[in-house]
Design a protein around this motif. Structure first.
Motif, PDB file in Angstrom:
ATOM      1  N   ALA A  18       0.832  -1.206   0.000  1.00 52.07           N
ATOM      2  CA  ALA A  18       0.000   0.000   0.000  1.00 52.07           C
ATOM      3  C   ALA A  18       0.864   1.252   0.000  1.00 52.07           C
ATOM      4  CB  ALA A  18      -0.937  -0.015   1.209  1.00 52.07           C
ATOM      5  N   ALA A  19       1.952   1.238   0.761  1.00 52.06           N
ATOM      6  CA  ALA A  19       2.860   2.389   0.790  1.00 52.06           C
ATOM      7  C   ALA A  19       3.496   2.593  -0.583  1.00 52.06           C
ATOM      8  CB  ALA A  19       3.939   2.189   1.853  1.00 52.06           C
ATOM      9  N   ALA A  22       0.902   4.103  -2.901  1.00 49.76           N
ATOM     10  CA  ALA A  22       0.655   5.525  -2.640  1.00 49.76           C
ATOM     11  C   ALA A  22       1.781   6.381  -3.204  1.00 49.76           C
ATOM     12  CB  ALA A  22       0.506   5.769  -1.137  1.00 49.76           C
ATOM     13  N   CYS A  26       1.799   9.109  -6.608  1.00 48.89           N
ATOM     14  CA  CYS A  26       2.254  10.503  -6.512  1.00 48.89           C
ATOM     15  C   CYS A  26       3.544  10.712  -7.302  1.00 48.89           C
ATOM     16  CB  CYS A  26       2.445  10.876  -5.046  1.00 48.89           C
ATOM     17  SG  CYS A  26       0.882  10.982  -4.163  1.00 48.89           S
ATOM     18  N   ALA A  33       3.177  11.919  -1.389  1.00 51.03           N
ATOM     19  CA  ALA A  33       2.318  10.815  -0.941  1.00 51.03           C
ATOM     20  C   ALA A  33       1.871  11.051   0.495  1.00 51.03           C
ATOM     21  CB  ALA A  33       3.053   9.481  -1.060  1.00 51.03           C
ATOM     22  N   VAL A  34       2.778  11.511   1.341  1.00 50.70           N
ATOM     23  CA  VAL A  34       2.420  11.800   2.737  1.00 50.70           C
ATOM     24  C   VAL A  34       1.394  12.927   2.788  1.00 50.70           C
ATOM     25  CG1 VAL A  34       3.281  12.705   4.941  1.00 50.70           C
ATOM     26  CG2 VAL A  34       4.570  10.947   3.729  1.00 50.70           C
ATOM     27  N   ALA A  36      -0.772  13.776   0.482  1.00 56.74           N
ATOM     28  CA  ALA A  36      -2.046  13.259  -0.030  1.00 56.74           C
ATOM     29  C   ALA A  36      -2.742  12.401   1.028  1.00 56.74           C
ATOM     30  CB  ALA A  36      -1.815  12.447  -1.297  1.00 56.74           C
ATOM     31  N   LEU A  37      -1.985  11.603   1.748  1.00 56.16           N
ATOM     32  CA  LEU A  37      -2.578  10.756   2.792  1.00 56.16           C
ATOM     33  C   LEU A  37      -3.083  11.591   3.964  1.00 56.16           C
ATOM     34  CD1 LEU A  37      -0.055   7.796   2.666  1.00 56.16           C
ATOM     35  CD2 LEU A  37      -2.430   7.791   1.882  1.00 56.16           C
ATOM     36  N   ALA A  40      -6.387  13.008   2.835  1.00 59.26           N
ATOM     37  CA  ALA A  40      -7.403  11.951   2.866  1.00 59.26           C
ATOM     38  C   ALA A  40      -7.828  11.649   4.299  1.00 59.26           C
ATOM     39  CB  ALA A  40      -6.871  10.694   2.196  1.00 59.26           C
ATOM     40  N   SER A  41      -6.882  11.619   5.205  1.00 60.53           N
ATOM     41  CA  SER A  41      -7.182  11.358   6.611  1.00 60.53           C
ATOM     42  C   SER A  41      -8.063  12.455   7.198  1.00 60.53           C
ATOM     43  CB  SER A  41      -5.882  11.251   7.408  1.00 60.53           C
ATOM     44  OG  SER A  41      -6.147  11.058   8.766  1.00 60.53           O
TER      45      SER A  41
END
Length: 72
Positions: A18-19, A22, A26, A33-34, A36-37, A40-41
């Motif tokens: 998954a990492a 992600a 990106c 990626a961080v 974007a996460l 999303a969070s």
């Protein structure tokens, strides 16, 4: 020869995949990626807050405090 925990833990393999996915989404940039996460969070946390506010206290049997009842 002993297997390392990383080799025998399927949950960790899924997390690694998954990492990687992600980061790939990106363009290979881990920082993007961080970010974007995190977005999303935050979106999901807001959705949870809205859903908690919409559910009656009786239905949830008091497991959460509705946003309108919560005092800061």
């Amino acid at each position: 020869m002993y297997a390392t925990p990383e080799q025998t833990n399927p949950a960790r393999d899924g997390l690694e995949a998954a990492a990687d996915q992600a980061i790939e989404a990106c363009g290979g940039d881990a920082r993007e990626a961080v970010k974007a996460l995190l977005v999303a969070s935050e979106f999901l946390e807001n959705e949870i807050a809205e859903l908690k506010a919409a559910v009656s206290k009786g239905y949830s049997r008091g497991r959460h405090v509705a946003q309108r009842d919560h005092k800061e």
